[in-house]
Each structure stands twice: as C-alpha cells, then as structure tokens.
Design an enzyme around this catalytic site. Sequence first.
Site, PDB file in Angstrom:
ATOM      1  N   LYS A   1       0.885  -1.178   0.000  1.00  0.00           N
ATOM      2  CA  LYS A   1       0.000   0.000   0.000  1.00  0.00           C
ATOM      3  C   LYS A   1       0.913   1.216   0.000  1.00  0.00           C
ATOM      4  O   LYS A   1       1.588   1.514   0.989  1.00  0.00           O
ATOM      5  CB  LYS A   1      -0.885  -0.030   1.246  1.00  0.00           C
ATOM      6  CG  LYS A   1      -2.247   0.615   1.085  1.00  0.00           C
ATOM      7  CD  LYS A   1      -2.223   2.112   0.855  1.00  0.00           C
ATOM      8  CE  LYS A   1      -1.980   2.894   2.125  1.00  0.00           C
ATOM      9  NZ  LYS A   1      -1.715   4.339   1.854  1.00  0.00           N
TER      10      LYS A   1
ATOM     11  N   GLU B   1       7.796   0.142  12.270  1.00  0.00           N
ATOM     12  CA  GLU B   1       8.910   1.109  12.288  1.00  0.00           C
ATOM     13  C   GLU B   1       8.264   2.472  12.458  1.00  0.00           C
ATOM     14  O   GLU B   1       7.660   2.995  11.512  1.00  0.00           O
ATOM     15  CB  GLU B   1       9.666   1.088  10.950  1.00  0.00           C
ATOM     16  CG  GLU B   1      10.210  -0.252  10.543  1.00  0.00           C
ATOM     17  CD  GLU B   1      11.522  -0.579  11.191  1.00  0.00           C
ATOM     18  OE1 GLU B   1      11.934   0.136  12.125  1.00  0.00           O
ATOM     19  OE2 GLU B   1      12.141  -1.564  10.763  1.00  0.00           O
TER      20      GLU B   1
ATOM     21  N   CYS C   1      12.746   9.682   9.982  1.00  0.00           N
ATOM     22  CA  CYS C   1      12.401   9.145  11.303  1.00  0.00           C
ATOM     23  C   CYS C   1      13.630   9.094  12.210  1.00  0.00           C
ATOM     24  O   CYS C   1      13.516   9.222  13.420  1.00  0.00           O
ATOM     25  CB  CYS C   1      11.786   7.771  11.155  1.00  0.00           C
ATOM     26  SG  CYS C   1      12.774   6.710  10.108  1.00  0.00           S
TER      27      CYS C   1
ATOM     28  N   GLU D   1       8.344  14.653  18.230  1.00  0.00           N
ATOM     29  CA  GLU D   1       8.870  14.491  16.879  1.00  0.00           C
ATOM     30  C   GLU D   1       8.245  15.551  15.974  1.00  0.00           C
ATOM     31  O   GLU D   1       7.020  15.607  15.832  1.00  0.00           O
ATOM     32  CB  GLU D   1       8.542  13.105  16.329  1.00  0.00           C
ATOM     33  CG  GLU D   1       9.181  12.869  14.973  1.00  0.00           C
ATOM     34  CD  GLU D   1       8.695  11.589  14.306  1.00  0.00           C
ATOM     35  OE1 GLU D   1       7.486  11.337  14.333  1.00  0.00           O
ATOM     36  OE2 GLU D   1       9.543  10.861  13.759  1.00  0.00           O
TER      37      GLU D   1
HETATM   38  P1  NAD Z   1       1.244   7.806   8.650  1.00  0.00           P
HETATM   39  O1  NAD Z   1       1.285   6.901   9.790  1.00  0.00           O
HETATM   40  O2  NAD Z   1       0.217   8.858   8.610  1.00  0.00           O
HETATM   41  O3  NAD Z   1       1.055   6.988   7.290  1.00  0.00           O
HETATM   42  C1  NAD Z   1       1.892   5.904   6.939  1.00  0.00           C
HETATM   43  C2  NAD Z   1       1.128   4.956   6.039  1.00  0.00           C
HETATM   44  O4  NAD Z   1       0.048   4.423   6.797  1.00  0.00           O
HETATM   45  C3  NAD Z   1       0.502   5.621   4.805  1.00  0.00           C
HETATM   46  O5  NAD Z   1       0.623   4.734   3.710  1.00  0.00           O
HETATM   47  C4  NAD Z   1      -0.961   5.766   5.203  1.00  0.00           C
HETATM   48  O6  NAD Z   1      -1.833   5.734   4.106  1.00  0.00           O
HETATM   49  C5  NAD Z   1      -1.166   4.532   6.062  1.00  0.00           C
HETATM   50  N1  NAD Z   1      -2.291   4.617   7.001  1.00  0.00           N
HETATM   51  C6  NAD Z   1      -2.845   5.727   7.553  1.00  0.00           C
HETATM   52  N2  NAD Z   1      -3.873   5.381   8.367  1.00  0.00           N
HETATM   53  C7  NAD Z   1      -3.966   4.027   8.339  1.00  0.00           C
HETATM   54  C8  NAD Z   1      -4.798   3.073   8.981  1.00  0.00           C
HETATM   55  N3  NAD Z   1      -5.772   3.445   9.808  1.00  0.00           N
HETATM   56  N4  NAD Z   1      -4.579   1.758   8.755  1.00  0.00           N
HETATM   57  C9  NAD Z   1      -3.591   1.354   7.931  1.00  0.00           C
HETATM   58  N5  NAD Z   1      -2.787   2.211   7.268  1.00  0.00           N
HETATM   59  C10 NAD Z   1      -2.949   3.535   7.471  1.00  0.00           C
HETATM   60  O7  NAD Z   1       2.711   8.390   8.538  1.00  0.00           O
HETATM   61  P2  NAD Z   1       3.283   9.402   7.470  1.00  0.00           P
HETATM   62  O8  NAD Z   1       2.718  10.738   7.788  1.00  0.00           O
HETATM   63  O9  NAD Z   1       3.125   8.867   6.088  1.00  0.00           O
HETATM   64  O10 NAD Z   1       4.846   9.331   7.783  1.00  0.00           O
HETATM   65  C11 NAD Z   1       5.415  10.063   8.808  1.00  0.00           C
HETATM   66  C12 NAD Z   1       5.648   9.220  10.041  1.00  0.00           C
HETATM   67  O11 NAD Z   1       6.316   8.017   9.707  1.00  0.00           O
HETATM   68  C13 NAD Z   1       6.532   9.900  11.055  1.00  0.00           C
HETATM   69  O12 NAD Z   1       6.001   9.771  12.347  1.00  0.00           O
HETATM   70  C14 NAD Z   1       7.856   9.160  10.966  1.00  0.00           C
HETATM   71  O13 NAD Z   1       8.632   9.177  12.089  1.00  0.00           O
HETATM   72  C15 NAD Z   1       7.440   7.804  10.563  1.00  0.00           C
HETATM   73  N6  NAD Z   1       8.488   7.125   9.814  1.00  0.00           N
HETATM   74  C16 NAD Z   1       9.182   6.114  10.417  1.00  0.00           C
HETATM   75  C17 NAD Z   1      10.208   5.465   9.755  1.00  0.00           C
HETATM   76  C18 NAD Z   1      10.985   4.344  10.407  1.00  0.00           C
HETATM   77  O14 NAD Z   1      11.664   3.608   9.737  1.00  0.00           O
HETATM   78  N7  NAD Z   1      10.928   4.173  11.695  1.00  0.00           N
HETATM   79  C19 NAD Z   1      10.532   5.833   8.450  1.00  0.00           C
HETATM   80  C20 NAD Z   1       9.814   6.843   7.857  1.00  0.00           C
HETATM   81  C21 NAD Z   1       8.778   7.482   8.550  1.00  0.00           C
END
Ligand code: NAD
Length: 501
Positions: free
Chosen positions: A187, A263, A297, A398
């Site tokens: 996804k 993650e 992240c 964050e």
């Molecule tokens: P997000 O959690 O809003 O979205 C991530 C993914 O989850 C997207 O594809 C989104 O469509 C999906 N999603 C949203 N709601 C969902 C649900 N209810 N059920 C299933 N999937 C759902 O995060 P973001 O805004 O895309 O990314 C930023 C965040 O990601 C930051 O907090 C960052 O720290 C974290 N991040 C972590 C890592 C890591 O490796 N630890 C890497 C990159 C980003």
Amino acid sequence: MSEIELTGFGGRSVRINTGLFINNEFRPATGDAQLEVENPTTGARLASVSAAQKEDVDAAVAAAQTAFKGPWRAVQPAQRGRLLNKLADLIDRDADDLASLEALDAGIIFGDAKALHITQAAETLRYFAGWADKLTGQLLSIPQGYAFTRREPLGVCAAVVPWNAPLMITIWKLAPAIAAGNVLIIKTPELSPLYGQKLAELVREAGFPAGVVNILCGEGRIAGQALAEHHGVKKIAFTGSGPVGREIMRAAASSNLKKVTLELGGKGPSIVFGDADLDNALFWTVTGITANNGQVCAAGSRIYVHASIYDKFLAAFAERLNNTARAPGDPLAEGTTKGPVISRRQKEKIAEYIQDAKASGIRVVAGGGDVNSATEGHFVGTTAFGDVPDDARIMKEEIFGPVASIAKFQTEAEVIEKANATEYGLAAAVFTNDVNRAQRVSEAIESGQVTVNCWGILHANTPFGGVKQSGFGRDMGEEALDGWLTTKTVKYFTLPTADAE
Ligand code: NAD
C-alpha cells in the site's frame, strides 16, 4: 488503464500507468475512485491515481493467495534471488525516472533521491537476493531420535509505507518478503504514490509471476485499514506514525492475529563530546537535521554538546545551516539545496513548533523565519534553537521537519540520562575520539541503532529499527528475514528394531 506523462529531471519524459497493479495488470479502482496527487514545490495538482477500495484489497489478496498456492510455489529459491537481482538492475536502469518521480510528488531533491534512496533500494534488493537460497533450519537431537526445523514463508503479506523515502522503504519490505518466499501487497503512500506506479511496471518486466507483488495506492483509512483487518493477510509490515501503528496492531488483534512489525517515529539524540573532531561532528549533525528537510524518522533532532565547545559549536552550526538552506527551489533543478516539505499540513505543523518555541523565549540560533523560494509551495525555514530546556515541546516531540534543538551538557552520565529521557528509541549518534567513551555511551543509549562519528548511514546488511515506542521488528540485515518467516519443527522418532534378525 490510463497512462500519464510527466516531465522529470533534465526535461525527460516519465510515463506511468495510474491504475492499481493486481495480478501483473493495471486496473481501475472500484467505482473508478481516484486520489489527487499534489506537487509540493508548486502546490499545484500533479496527477490522479486510482485509489484502492476494500473490494480492490480483497481482489489483491485473492490474486496473491492464488499465486502463493500455485505458480510461486514452483519457483525455486535461487530463481527468487534472480528475480530480485533483475529488479535491482531495472531500478538502476530507470533511476532517473524514479528519482524524478520522488522529486515531483515527495519534494525530495533529485540528486539525493537518486544517489541515496534509489541506490540504497537496489543494494537492498541485491543483498536479500543472496539470502533467497540460504534459509537453513537446525538439526536437533532429541532422546527418541532427531528433529529439524524448516523456515517457511508466511503466505500473503502486506507492506504499508510512508511518503518520506517511499521507494527505499518499500524495498526494505519487498526484498526480504520475496527472498523468504512470500507474496506481497504494497500500500503506497497517498501523498507520494507515483514511484509505486513505476515500480509496478518494473516488477512485471523483471518477470515476477502474476499475483506475487501487487501494488495499490489508496487512503490509509480505507486501503491500509482493509489490509490490517484482512483475514487473508498473514503479516503486515508498517512504517509510519505511532498512532497509525497502534491502529494496525488493534486491527491485527481483532482480526486474525496477523504478525505485525512496526517502524515508527523518533527523536534522535546526537551527542558531541569535547574531544570530537569538530568539522566531522558539524557535518553530520547538520546533515542529521537537514537531510530530506528533517523528514526522516532517524533525524538527529536533539543535539547535546559538551560545555567546553558549546559556544564554538553553536556559531559554526548556525553558519553551516544557513549555507545548506541557501538555495531553496525546485528539487528537479540543478543547484537546489533545499526542497519543500511534503504538504501544507506538514508545513503548518512545523511552523507551529517554531512559533511556539519562539513565543516561549527559546533562543533562535539560525533560521526561524520563512523561506524565500522562487516557487510557491510548502517551503519552511531550516531552524536551530539553542539552550533548549529538557521539557520544551521541541525537545520532546517528533517534529518531522528541519528544526534542531541544541543543549549543553557537562558530564557523560548527565547526557546519557538526557538522551534516554524520551519515549522513542530509533537512532542516536555519538561524536568522540575516545574509543572507550564511544563504547560506554553506545551501550547505555536506549536505541535501535547508534552511529559513532557519523549519522544515519544505511547499509543493506545492517538491521534498522526501533526500541521503546519507535516500534519493533527490523528492516534490512539478516534479522529482517525473521519478520517474514515462520519456523516449523519436524520430529522423527527412531523406532526399535522390528525383529531380532
Ligand atoms: P502515517 O502513519 O500517517 O502513514 C503511513 C502509512 O500508513 C501511509 O501509507 C498511510 O496511508 C497509512 N495509514 C494511515 N492510516 C492508516 C490506517 N488506519 N490503517 C492502515 N494504514 C494507514 O505516517 P506518514 O505521515 O506517512 O509518515 C510520517 C511518520 O512516519 C513519522 O512519524 C515518521 O517518524 C514515521 N516514519 C518512520 C520510519 C521508520 O523507519 N521508523 C521511516 C519513515 C517514517
């Protein structure tokens, strides 16, 4: 399905199909649902792509199940490795297209996307290609005979990916999943899905059997949630925010107890001791908060500097920060050193943190204002604050943007306590020339990774992931394979001799 043409780096034409990729074919979403994709550099509409609905997720799961029970079973491990290597070659071949797409919809500087993210994705594919035919079990002795373990794939798996380094993070899931013999539904993030449309074409060209890798764009609350709740999905690998990670765990618990790896975010400490190579520490601490505009992240967003070099460090840090922020503009243009952040919402969130810190009287060391870019779009000033109190919001939360919080420390014990005073535990950096101190501090830091005298360097053979509320499970390295495999134990009883012959 509809194809669109976009203009990438150097004016190159980049063509992609905008449909859902299921069973090696592009198709429209149920009800022809669409998602609008924006160019964060201009704030203008860039494209529309199909938005997967629950019915489309069902179709992808069914296609993956058929592939897993049929053609994929017949594919030998070494052939899985060849497919991953082939995909790596195609990613290298089309690196300019992929980096252009990440510049267009994610605002990532073209050169960074190509040299860092795309290259790292190809390296990760090649690393796991090598593992495909080396997944061995154990031979164990038991009183009645012997036992052995088989490491088996889980079946239909899902990957839910964020927007900040979308191809690289997708490959962190795809490569070990396929090496382990699973089938996968990806996804892609709704804010930056275009790379996924291109990746789908490369998956087909590489020769993966139909249904083995399916790629769906869609909203998290619809397509992501449908995957998390699906009884046919045996594992979900998620990278993204903490709140969504928790929702995914809840969905897994209330459906089929699918395996989950998370993650999540971070608030990484970078610790600079008085004996550190100052030039090197400055380079990496600045990189740690400006790379990808701080939308990382593992960002080194808390910087602790020893009192003996604090003032000198602060002045030099501010000067370098201003330099890296000097050329904001189109991430596709040569010479741009700062792109936009992903969205208006993200820009407003970052600006609110900066305003809040300024209003509380925290000292601005660099930036703190708006960025004058030649283009409209979501630009936000790279900013550093000094003497930041431990309990300030910018020190604890964050931000996911280019905002550094810097503070002074006196002793090793004090800085270890400060570094660990967070709910997160993803990445930390230590700068010192004292090998014993480096050992002590890296052992004491509660974090999934610690880098010494550098920040954030990724290698396909080293595990990456968090502790505490930064999540669990690992991407990359041999350990990542554990997240995509289950162990079956087979026991053989040795029967007594049938006759006395
Ligand atoms: P997000 O959690 O809003 O979205 C991530 C993914 O989850 C997207 O594809 C989104 O469509 C999906 N999603 C949203 N709601 C969902 C649900 N209810 N059920 C299933 N999937 C759902 O995060 P973001 O805004 O895309 O990314 C930023 C965040 O990601 C930051 O907090 C960052 O720290 C974290 N991040 C972590 C890592 C890591 O490796 N630890 C890497 C990159 C980003």
